[in-house]
Design an enzyme around this catalytic site. Structure first.
Site, PDB file in Angstrom:
ATOM      1  N   CYS A   8       0.877  -1.174   0.000  1.00 58.62           N
ATOM      2  CA  CYS A   8       0.000   0.000   0.000  1.00 58.62           C
ATOM      3  C   CYS A   8       0.908   1.216   0.000  1.00 58.62           C
ATOM      4  CB  CYS A   8      -0.968  -0.007   1.175  1.00 58.62           C
ATOM      5  SG  CYS A   8      -0.224   0.258   2.779  1.00 58.62           S
ATOM      6  N   GLY A   9       0.357   2.375   0.197  1.00 62.16           N
ATOM      7  CA  GLY A   9       1.150   3.600   0.138  1.00 62.16           C
ATOM      8  C   GLY A   9       2.372   3.567   1.039  1.00 62.16           C
TER       9      GLY A   9
END
Length: 99
Positions: A8-9
């Site tokens: 994810c980020g």
């Protein structure tokens, strides 16, 4: 043992999903290694990953990862946004194992 990496980020929102996936795997007696990382740190796991799942918020990276790792045999996909939002570890684990 299948090795699954979630991206994810920054690797934080997927950490909860990893915990839920590990719990399901343990209860079902499935031998897997699951971890979460940020996109920029995936290099640490690129030689130790069978399945790479991208969080919906970084789904735009799919083509980049598929191109870069096309010849490695890593299976790459985006986590279903509903399963991700519900933190449905069972569905995401099943999806990863059946890729």
């Amino acid at each position: 043992m299948k090795k699954i990496t979630l991206i994810c980020g920054v690797g934080m929102s997927t950490s909860l999903l990893v915990s839920k996936m590990e719990e399901v795997a343990k209860n079902k007696g499935i031998n897997v290694e699951i971890r979460a990382t940020a996109e920029g740190k995936f290099r640490e796991y690129e030689n130790d990953t069978d399945v790479l799942l991208l969080g919906p918020q970084v789904g735009y990276l799919l083509d980049k990862f598929k191109k870069k790792y096309a010849e490695t045999g890593i299976k790459i996909s985006i986590i279903d946004s509903v399963d991700y939002g519900m933190m449905n570890g069972e569905k995401v684990l099943d999806y990863a194992l059946n890729m």
